[in-house]
Design an enzyme around this catalytic site. Sequence first.
Site, short mmCIF file in Angstrom:
data_model
loop_
_atom_site.label_atom_id
_atom_site.label_comp_id
_atom_site.label_asym_id
_atom_site.label_seq_id
_atom_site.Cartn_x
_atom_site.Cartn_y
_atom_site.Cartn_z
N CYS A 93 -1.22 61.53 61.94
CA CYS A 93 -2.30 60.56 61.83
C CYS A 93 -3.66 61.25 61.82
O CYS A 93 -4.58 60.82 61.11
CB CYS A 93 -2.23 59.55 62.98
N HIS A 151 2.27 54.06 61.99
CA HIS A 151 1.40 54.12 63.15
C HIS A 151 0.16 53.29 62.88
O HIS A 151 -0.27 53.11 61.74
CB HIS A 151 1.02 55.58 63.45
N CYS A 184 -1.42 61.05 66.69
CA CYS A 184 -0.50 62.18 66.56
C CYS A 184 -1.04 63.14 65.51
O CYS A 184 -2.06 62.87 64.86
CB CYS A 184 0.90 61.70 66.18
N GLU A 189 -2.94 53.79 63.27
CA GLU A 189 -4.07 54.44 62.61
C GLU A 189 -3.92 54.39 61.09
O GLU A 189 -4.89 54.14 60.36
CB GLU A 189 -4.21 55.89 63.07
#
Length: 229
Positions: free
Chosen positions: A96, A61, A93, A63
């Site tokens: 993250c 992801h 999410c 992040e």
Amino acid sequence: MSSETGPVAVDPTLRRRIEPHEFEVFFDPRELRKETCLLYEINWGGRHSVWRHTSQNTSNHVEVNFLEKFTTERYFRPNTRCSITWFLSWSPCGECSRAITEFLSQHPYVTLFIYIARLYHHTDQRNRQGLRDLISSGVTIQIMTEQEYCYCWRNFVNYPPSNEAYWPRYPHLWVKLYVLELYCIILGLPPCLKILRRKQPQLTFFTITLQTCHYQRIPPHLLWATGLK
């Protein structure tokens, strides 16, 4: 910047900007794209300098990619002071959020502001708790409004000549619905927003279902803004 020529050619951020159509599809609150786009800027304490860049999902992801890049390539130290602002097309999410919370605990002099266009799987309790944990860690989380969309357009988009004043005007109602749901998450209330997507034709439907607890704890002006009171 000049509205006559678009971003000036000597702008050092020019090569790191995204194209207008990318910005429009990534950050449209009505579009439920799987990919996430991150626009970020870092204000370094005491240096009066700002870094701006863009990023997208890879095998991780976006992040996590940012945190890994930030702590390795830039030789970042725990005592470094800076302010980071993220403009995310999807909210983090749960996993993250945990990674971000851990990063901030190890770097107490970093402040993080997150502006989001959409809430990622907002009915998943892990994601809801993750956002609450971020806020408890001192992170400011807000839904993007016209002000943020305009700022991103001017600072992160390779807009065409004479279009500095242009940026996508998304329907206010979609933004207000996400604001309402984010408030429910912060207060630990059940979800009130439901999103449905039809493949044929490509339409996104937003519906609101309020319970007694919503009416009791949500400020009336948020309900009035969505036409629900």
